[in-house]
Write a protein that holds these residues in place. Structure first.
Motif, PDB file in Angstrom:
ATOM      1  N   MET A  77       0.783  -1.250   0.019  1.00  0.00           N
ATOM      2  CA  MET A  77      -0.073   0.028  -0.137  1.00  0.00           C
ATOM      3  C   MET A  77       0.873   1.275  -0.059  1.00  0.00           C
ATOM      4  N   LEU A  78       2.124   1.277   0.386  1.00  0.00           N
ATOM      5  CA  LEU A  78       2.919   2.639   0.516  1.00  0.00           C
ATOM      6  C   LEU A  78       3.109   2.962  -0.892  1.00  0.00           C
ATOM      7  N   PRO A  79       3.305   2.710  -1.999  1.00  0.00           N
ATOM      8  CA  PRO A  79       3.500   3.429  -3.245  1.00  0.00           C
ATOM      9  C   PRO A  79       2.333   4.032  -3.488  1.00  0.00           C
ATOM     10  N   LEU A  80       1.272   3.506  -3.444  1.00  0.00           N
ATOM     11  CA  LEU A  80      -0.114   4.127  -3.865  1.00  0.00           C
ATOM     12  C   LEU A  80      -0.148   5.208  -2.864  1.00  0.00           C
ATOM     13  N   ILE A  81      -0.055   5.166  -1.515  1.00  0.00           N
ATOM     14  CA  ILE A  81      -0.333   6.132  -0.687  1.00  0.00           C
ATOM     15  C   ILE A  81       0.551   7.361  -0.864  1.00  0.00           C
ATOM     16  N   VAL A  82       1.833   7.032  -1.237  1.00  0.00           N
ATOM     17  CA  VAL A  82       2.619   8.037  -1.482  1.00  0.00           C
ATOM     18  C   VAL A  82       2.255   9.129  -2.657  1.00  0.00           C
ATOM     19  N   VAL A  83       1.940   8.154  -3.712  1.00  0.00           N
ATOM     20  CA  VAL A  83       1.586   8.815  -5.065  1.00  0.00           C
ATOM     21  C   VAL A  83       0.308   9.686  -4.708  1.00  0.00           C
ATOM     22  N   LEU A  84      -0.588   8.954  -4.166  1.00  0.00           N
ATOM     23  CA  LEU A  84      -1.945   9.802  -3.957  1.00  0.00           C
ATOM     24  C   LEU A  84      -1.721  10.865  -3.108  1.00  0.00           C
ATOM     25  N   LEU A  85      -0.983  10.666  -2.025  1.00  0.00           N
ATOM     26  CA  LEU A  85      -0.782  11.817  -1.129  1.00  0.00           C
ATOM     27  C   LEU A  85       0.097  13.169  -1.864  1.00  0.00           C
ATOM     28  N   ALA A  86       0.825  12.850  -2.654  1.00  0.00           N
ATOM     29  CA  ALA A  86       2.007  13.814  -3.341  1.00  0.00           C
ATOM     30  C   ALA A  86       0.909  14.473  -4.566  1.00  0.00           C
ATOM     31  N   SER A  87       0.036  13.652  -5.214  1.00  0.00           N
ATOM     32  CA  SER A  87      -0.781  14.329  -6.016  1.00  0.00           C
ATOM     33  C   SER A  87      -2.066  15.221  -5.354  1.00  0.00           C
ATOM     34  N   MET A  88      -2.443  14.873  -4.125  1.00  0.00           N
ATOM     35  CA  MET A  88      -3.361  15.627  -3.419  1.00  0.00           C
ATOM     36  C   MET A  88      -2.888  16.872  -2.877  1.00  0.00           C
ATOM     37  N   ILE A  89      -1.608  16.958  -2.652  1.00  0.00           N
ATOM     38  CA  ILE A  89      -0.871  18.187  -1.990  1.00  0.00           C
ATOM     39  C   ILE A  89      -0.625  19.094  -3.267  1.00  0.00           C
ATOM     40  N   LYS A  90      -0.257  18.610  -4.465  1.00  0.00           N
ATOM     41  CA  LYS A  90      -0.078  19.406  -5.616  1.00  0.00           C
ATOM     42  C   LYS A  90      -1.308  20.043  -6.031  1.00  0.00           C
ATOM     43  N   ASP A  91      -2.450  19.114  -6.062  1.00  0.00           N
ATOM     44  CA  ASP A  91      -3.591  19.833  -6.406  1.00  0.00           C
ATOM     45  C   ASP A  91      -4.234  20.698  -5.196  1.00  0.00           C
ATOM     46  N   ALA A  92      -4.024  20.532  -4.194  1.00  0.00           N
ATOM     47  CA  ALA A  92      -4.409  21.414  -3.169  1.00  0.00           C
ATOM     48  C   ALA A  92      -3.597  23.078  -3.163  1.00  0.00           C
ATOM     49  N   ILE A  93      -2.538  22.647  -3.519  1.00  0.00           N
ATOM     50  CA  ILE A  93      -1.627  23.994  -3.665  1.00  0.00           C
ATOM     51  C   ILE A  93      -2.166  24.712  -4.861  1.00  0.00           C
ATOM     52  N   GLU A  94      -2.289  23.984  -5.954  1.00  0.00           N
ATOM     53  CA  GLU A  94      -2.687  24.588  -7.201  1.00  0.00           C
ATOM     54  C   GLU A  94      -4.095  25.108  -7.129  1.00  0.00           C
ATOM     55  N   ASP A  95      -5.046  24.467  -6.524  1.00  0.00           N
ATOM     56  CA  ASP A  95      -6.158  25.161  -6.277  1.00  0.00           C
ATOM     57  C   ASP A  95      -6.286  26.314  -5.376  1.00  0.00           C
ATOM     58  N   TYR A  96      -5.538  26.504  -4.236  1.00  0.00           N
ATOM     59  CA  TYR A  96      -5.204  27.471  -3.383  1.00  0.00           C
ATOM     60  C   TYR A  96      -4.816  28.642  -4.052  1.00  0.00           C
ATOM     61  N   ARG A  97      -3.837  28.372  -4.962  1.00  0.00           N
ATOM     62  CA  ARG A  97      -3.347  29.593  -5.751  1.00  0.00           C
ATOM     63  C   ARG A  97      -4.467  30.153  -6.696  1.00  0.00           C
ATOM     64  N   LYS A  98      -5.288  29.216  -7.243  1.00  0.00           N
ATOM     65  CA  LYS A  98      -6.420  29.711  -8.160  1.00  0.00           C
ATOM     66  C   LYS A  98      -7.241  30.514  -7.198  1.00  0.00           C
ATOM     67  N   TYR A  99      -7.606  30.127  -6.027  1.00  0.00           N
ATOM     68  CA  TYR A  99      -8.383  31.023  -5.234  1.00  0.00           C
ATOM     69  C   TYR A  99      -7.988  32.225  -5.028  1.00  0.00           C
ATOM     70  N   LEU A 100      -6.757  32.368  -4.608  1.00  0.00           N
ATOM     71  CA  LEU A 100      -6.016  33.862  -4.474  1.00  0.00           C
ATOM     72  C   LEU A 100      -6.154  34.632  -5.528  1.00  0.00           C
ATOM     73  N   PHE A 101      -5.857  34.094  -6.717  1.00  0.00           N
ATOM     74  CA  PHE A 101      -5.973  34.748  -7.957  1.00  0.00           C
ATOM     75  C   PHE A 101      -7.502  35.385  -8.192  1.00  0.00           C
ATOM     76  N   ASP A 102      -8.310  34.361  -7.961  1.00  0.00           N
ATOM     77  CA  ASP A 102      -9.787  34.692  -8.048  1.00  0.00           C
ATOM     78  C   ASP A 102     -10.159  35.681  -7.363  1.00  0.00           C
ATOM     79  N   LYS A 103      -9.694  35.741  -6.052  1.00  0.00           N
ATOM     80  CA  LYS A 103     -10.216  36.716  -4.986  1.00  0.00           C
ATOM     81  C   LYS A 103      -9.626  37.921  -5.352  1.00  0.00           C
ATOM     82  N   THR A 104      -8.251  38.301  -5.980  1.00  0.00           N
ATOM     83  CA  THR A 104      -7.738  39.472  -6.131  1.00  0.00           C
ATOM     84  C   THR A 104      -8.444  40.144  -7.418  1.00  0.00           C
TER      85      THR A 104
END
Length: 115
Positions: A77-104
């Motif tokens: 389960m370790l490779p799956l969890i690592v890949v999913l967690l890394a992708s989730m963190i990347k998507d969260a950061i990307e979506d947060y940047r979009k939120y800040l840009f939309d706010k401005t």
């Protein structure tokens, strides 16, 4: 201190504007994909549409059966969890940047053009 210039319609398409304004009542821009409540289920749904993630998930499920167990369950389960967690963190950061840009953009000053 940048300004946006909004050009209103000249009145010819009043019916179309009235119909569109019921669906689009606000004038704000939203390009984010997730909310606080939909992030985990929607992100997992998108992650498991990828063939590689489905493959690792299949291996993890298959390894829970003692007849076909090759490695320890947690190691599979370790490779799956690592890949999913890394992708989730990347998507969260990307979506947060979009939120800040939309706010401005949504709180920027506007200048309305009117003859």
């Amino acid at each position: 201190n940048k300004w946006r210039i909004v050009f209103p319609d000249n009145g010819r398409q009043w019916k179309d504007w009235k119909q569109a304004s019921t669906f689009y009542s606000g004038n704000r821009i939203q390009t984010t994909k997730y909310t606080w409540f939909t992030f985990l289920p929607q992100n997992l749904f998108e992650q498991f549409h990828r063939l590689g993630n489905l493959y690792f998930f299949f291996l993890a499920v298959l390894n829970w059966f003692p007849q076909v167990e090759v490695f320890h369950r947690e190691i599979t389960m370790l490779p799956l969890i690592v890949v999913l967690l890394a992708s989730m963190i990347k998507d969260a950061i990307e979506d947060y940047r979009k939120y800040l840009f939309d706010k401005t953009i949504n709180f920027s000053k506007t200048r309305v053009y009117d003859k």
